[in-house]
Structure formats: C-alpha cells, structure tokens
Write a protein that holds these residues in place. Structure first.
Motif, PDB file in Angstrom:
ATOM      1  N   ALA A  76       0.853  -1.300   0.074  1.00  0.00           N
ATOM      2  CA  ALA A  76      -0.039   0.059  -0.053  1.00  0.00           C
ATOM      3  C   ALA A  76       0.913   1.315  -0.071  1.00  0.00           C
ATOM      4  O   ALA A  76       0.699   2.306  -0.776  1.00  0.00           O
ATOM      5  N   ALA A  77       1.950   1.303   0.744  1.00  0.00           N
ATOM      6  CA  ALA A  77       2.698   2.428   0.619  1.00  0.00           C
ATOM      7  C   ALA A  77       3.413   2.529  -0.244  1.00  0.00           C
ATOM      8  O   ALA A  77       3.418   4.069  -0.829  1.00  0.00           O
ATOM      9  N   VAL A  78       3.999   1.712  -1.088  1.00  0.00           N
ATOM     10  CA  VAL A  78       4.720   1.775  -2.178  1.00  0.00           C
ATOM     11  C   VAL A  78       3.789   2.254  -3.266  1.00  0.00           C
ATOM     12  O   VAL A  78       4.028   3.127  -4.184  1.00  0.00           O
ATOM     13  N   ALA A  79       2.839   1.658  -3.458  1.00  0.00           N
ATOM     14  CA  ALA A  79       1.599   1.953  -4.569  1.00  0.00           C
ATOM     15  C   ALA A  79       1.180   3.538  -4.260  1.00  0.00           C
ATOM     16  O   ALA A  79       1.108   3.978  -5.469  1.00  0.00           O
ATOM     17  N   MET A  80       1.222   3.980  -3.150  1.00  0.00           N
ATOM     18  CA  MET A  80       0.597   5.363  -2.865  1.00  0.00           C
ATOM     19  C   MET A  80       1.828   6.317  -3.206  1.00  0.00           C
ATOM     20  O   MET A  80       1.575   7.585  -3.915  1.00  0.00           O
TER      21      MET A  80
END
Length: 116
Positions: A76-80
């Motif tokens: 989630a962090a990398v996608a955001m």
C-alpha cells in the motif's frame, strides 16, 4: 511538567492517524507510532489502549518489537508513493517532480527493506 505536552502531542498524532486511515495518500500507522511514543511519556494508560487496539495495535507491536512492516502495508505504501510521484510529474513537472520522486524512491526502498 512535560506530561501534558506529551499527551497533547499524542492526541494530535492520533487525530492525524485517523485522517490517514481515511485519506489514501496519507499514512496512518506512522502517526499512531508517534502517538504511542508520546503516550508512553505522557499517559501510559492511553499507550496501552493504543497498543491493545484491534486494528492499530498489531502494527504498533510489530514495529516496536521487530521494526517490521506488514507485506500488505508495504504494498500500500509503495503504491501510494508511486501514485504521488506520477501526480507530481503530471501536475508539477521538472525539476520539482524529480526531487520529490527521488525522495519517494528513497523512502520506498527503505520500506521494502524492513522485515515483514
């Protein structure tokens, strides 16, 4: 004497954490980690309530004990961050998008190297 200030800072960080849970591009758990740190110094009972919370608590305990970030949290962090970089290139352009993308890349690399 500093306990009320630590407690106030913890409350502010909990508020930001709640906003981060709602907004997709703002991290929530980071603020809860900071809140637990502040509550440990200002109001240990509230720290324990935060650590015992069914949704947030396991993430906080994993961070404290192993400095670990869950695989789902990493994705989630990398996608955001990728979305934020794409928006920066689309809205701001060179050179500011390059600077922010480099910072986001550095943070993303740090995140993926944490234990899971």
């Amino acid at each position: 004497m500093l306990r009320p200030l630590w407690t106030a800072a913890g409350l502010l960080l909990v508020g930001l954490g709640v906003v981060g849970v709602i907004l997709p591009m703002m991290p929530g758990v980071v603020f809860f980690i900071g809140a637990a740190y502040c509550f440990a110094r200002g109001n240990p009972a509230w720290e324990q309530r935060l650590l015992a919370h069914p949704q947030v608590g396991p993430h906080l305990v994993a961070w404290r004990t192993r400095r670990a970030i869950s695989a789902r949290g990493k994705r989630a962090a990398v996608a955001m961050m990728a979305l934020a970089a794409a928006l920066a290139w689309w809205l701001v352009g060179w050179p500011w998008a390059g600077v922010s993308s480099a910072a986001l890349l550095a943070v993303a690399l740090w995140i993926v190297t944490r234990p899971g």
